[in-house]
Motif scaffolding. Sequence first.
Motif, PDB file in Angstrom:
ATOM      1  N   THR A  88       0.814  -1.217   0.000  1.00  0.00           N
ATOM      2  CA  THR A  88       0.000   0.000   0.000  1.00  0.00           C
ATOM      3  C   THR A  88       0.849   1.269   0.000  1.00  0.00           C
ATOM      4  O   THR A  88       0.524   2.250  -0.660  1.00  0.00           O
ATOM      5  N   CYS A  93      -4.651   8.722  -4.152  1.00  0.00           N
ATOM      6  CA  CYS A  93      -5.737   7.839  -4.600  1.00  0.00           C
ATOM      7  C   CYS A  93      -5.191   6.501  -5.106  1.00  0.00           C
ATOM      8  O   CYS A  93      -5.853   5.460  -5.004  1.00  0.00           O
ATOM      9  N   VAL A 136      -4.921   4.265  -2.149  1.00  0.00           N
ATOM     10  CA  VAL A 136      -6.239   3.748  -1.750  1.00  0.00           C
ATOM     11  C   VAL A 136      -6.693   2.657  -2.718  1.00  0.00           C
ATOM     12  O   VAL A 136      -7.244   1.617  -2.303  1.00  0.00           O
ATOM     13  N   ALA A 137      -6.464   2.862  -4.031  1.00  0.00           N
ATOM     14  CA  ALA A 137      -6.875   1.861  -5.025  1.00  0.00           C
ATOM     15  C   ALA A 137      -6.127   0.541  -4.801  1.00  0.00           C
ATOM     16  O   ALA A 137      -6.722  -0.554  -4.867  1.00  0.00           O
ATOM     17  N   LEU A 147      -4.858  -0.460  -1.952  1.00  0.00           N
ATOM     18  CA  LEU A 147      -5.359  -1.037  -0.706  1.00  0.00           C
ATOM     19  C   LEU A 147      -6.667  -1.783  -0.929  1.00  0.00           C
ATOM     20  O   LEU A 147      -6.843  -2.927  -0.465  1.00  0.00           O
ATOM     21  N   LEU A 148      -7.600  -1.160  -1.637  1.00  0.00           N
ATOM     22  CA  LEU A 148      -8.891  -1.803  -1.861  1.00  0.00           C
ATOM     23  C   LEU A 148      -8.756  -3.062  -2.729  1.00  0.00           C
ATOM     24  O   LEU A 148      -9.426  -4.085  -2.485  1.00  0.00           O
ATOM     25  N   GLY A 149      -7.877  -2.968  -3.741  1.00  0.00           N
ATOM     26  CA  GLY A 149      -7.718  -4.132  -4.616  1.00  0.00           C
ATOM     27  C   GLY A 149      -7.066  -5.301  -3.899  1.00  0.00           C
ATOM     28  O   GLY A 149      -7.603  -6.424  -3.877  1.00  0.00           O
ATOM     29  N   GLY A 167      -9.068  -6.168  -0.508  1.00  0.00           N
ATOM     30  CA  GLY A 167     -10.332  -6.860  -0.791  1.00  0.00           C
ATOM     31  C   GLY A 167     -10.099  -8.313  -1.178  1.00  0.00           C
ATOM     32  O   GLY A 167     -10.852  -9.215  -0.760  1.00  0.00           O
ATOM     33  N   LEU A 210      -9.523  -4.758   7.390  1.00  0.00           N
ATOM     34  CA  LEU A 210      -9.485  -3.976   6.160  1.00  0.00           C
ATOM     35  C   LEU A 210     -10.049  -2.576   6.381  1.00  0.00           C
ATOM     36  O   LEU A 210      -9.486  -1.588   5.896  1.00  0.00           O
ATOM     37  N   VAL A 211     -11.160  -2.505   7.125  1.00  0.00           N
ATOM     38  CA  VAL A 211     -11.754  -1.193   7.418  1.00  0.00           C
ATOM     39  C   VAL A 211     -10.786  -0.361   8.256  1.00  0.00           C
ATOM     40  O   VAL A 211     -10.605   0.840   8.030  1.00  0.00           O
ATOM     41  N   PHE A 263      -8.138   0.860   6.074  1.00  0.00           N
ATOM     42  CA  PHE A 263      -8.605   1.959   5.251  1.00  0.00           C
ATOM     43  C   PHE A 263      -8.542   3.279   6.028  1.00  0.00           C
ATOM     44  O   PHE A 263      -8.172   4.325   5.498  1.00  0.00           O
TER      45      PHE A 263
END
Length: 586
Positions: free
Chosen positions: A162, A251, A254-255, A257-259, A262, A275-276, A279
Amino acid sequence: MDVLRQLRGFYRERLHYLILSIVCLAAATAVGLITPNLLRKLIDDVIVPMKFNDVPLLALTVLAVVCVKASLQFAHGFFGGRVGNYLAYRLRNACYEKLQFLSFRYYDTAKTGDLMSRLTGDLEAIRLFIGFGFAQLLNVFFMVVFGSIMMFSLNWKLTLVTLVTMPLLAAVAFKFESRIHPAFQEMRLALSALTTAVQENVTGVRTVKSFAREPHEVEKFSGRNERYKNNQIFAAGLWSKFFPIMEFLACACVAILLGVGGTLVINHGMTLGELVAFFSLIWYIIAPVWGLGFHINNYTQSKASGERVLEVLNQWIDVRDQPDAVEVAATEVEGNIEFDHVTFAYGNKLPAVTDINFEAKAGSVIGFLGGTGSGKSTIIQLLMRAYDVNEGSIRLDGTDIRELGVRSLRSQIATVFQETFLFSSSIRNNIAYGLKDVTMEEVIRAAKLAQAHDFIMELPEGYETIVGERGMGLSGGQKQRVAIARALLKNPRILILDDATSAVDMETEHEIQAGFQEVMRGRTTLIIAHRISSLRHADEIIVLNEGKIAQRGTHEQLIQVPGPYRDVYRIQYADYLVKAAGGEVQ
């Protein structure tokens, strides 16, 4: 940080406040890390297993965390405000004190508007950074370190993936700082020029209007305003390039991290709560790095401002006391003045006076006559040690004035300048300026000697009448008579009249001269004048030409020989001479 280190002496006594401010902010940052963990606990231990009985306890815990963090933020602001205001207070006093003791040479080129800008806007920028900006800049480090530690404790692999763009974020921020700092330096200079234009226009508004130069002044101000606007636009252009790049890199974090995160949640590599929490923590790191440009901006402004303030504080004082300077009292001074082969030049220019030799015995009156630039005022300024001579020496009662304390020397001298300056205060305070325990009777006596008492009593509040800035509200002659009264009240051993009666009519000049006869008695008096009527009773008259002594002698001696003195005499007394010669000038 070198500028801030040089300023450290001004807040060293309140350094503990700065440390407490930083500690409180760091503690508030650490306490803030509890919230993502509470969020993780809410999801993993309450919502997923549906144990809703723990919700009130979590809510109370969040409330307690918020209260503690708010208290720490308050303490940070309290201590930061204390150290910032203390620094500004001491800096302001130090700058003003330094301005009082800077030599005349400095004020030959200094601009009032620029100095005002340094003592207001620049000091405010320093105050805000030391009080709050410095702690906020350090807090970027705290947030990144604390947030990274928390993220590594949750999942070190996801943390490394990340934070891959973080070095790029930092690099962009430092690149921005290297370009914005020169821009802010130029902006400060442009603002000073703008302030100077306003100050000069307000001060010289009568001259502007009398010459109908309002359009010229508007055009001049518009040009400086245009320069300031262009600097602002240039800085705004740098900001407009900086923010999109920073937002893109943030950003991207963040992208990623989410990818990646998730995918880990789907494959049971980490919990949804983690995960939350991740975030929340990523923004805990991105936000300060993203805002690094703002903090660097504040630092850059304070750095540029600090350099300008230090430029004043570190200014060399040309005329200063020697370590063993002699302090003399009025009772010890006889008033013998001797110029011994004195030569002086302003900077790298040609000498203003060259090889000046004369002696003024105690109680004598010496007059100086000469055209503009002949060196008359320079001789007076050298006697006051406004400047030190380049060659030769000036002695008071046999002692070189460079061996005397500057204040001690000047306390023996009272000067009435050609350009009269009055303060925005009462006429009484202007006459009694610089003196303590002066009675009203003494003020009135000095005003009567200066032929000022009658017009003062005609004013609405007499001696308590407030004059406007630089004496506005009084005529030139009235201001000059108040200045003469101020000099007479000082009761000096040496009296200097620098064209002191130039703004009064011939009749008033005669009355003032009559009053001078009393106050000159027992004092050494130096008179600069363009009117021979002011000099003809002097014990010796020195005629200057291009910085050198062209003639010297009494009035009776000088009018008998060809030379500049007799030429001036003939011009000023032409009508009288024509009548005396029966229609033909002698």
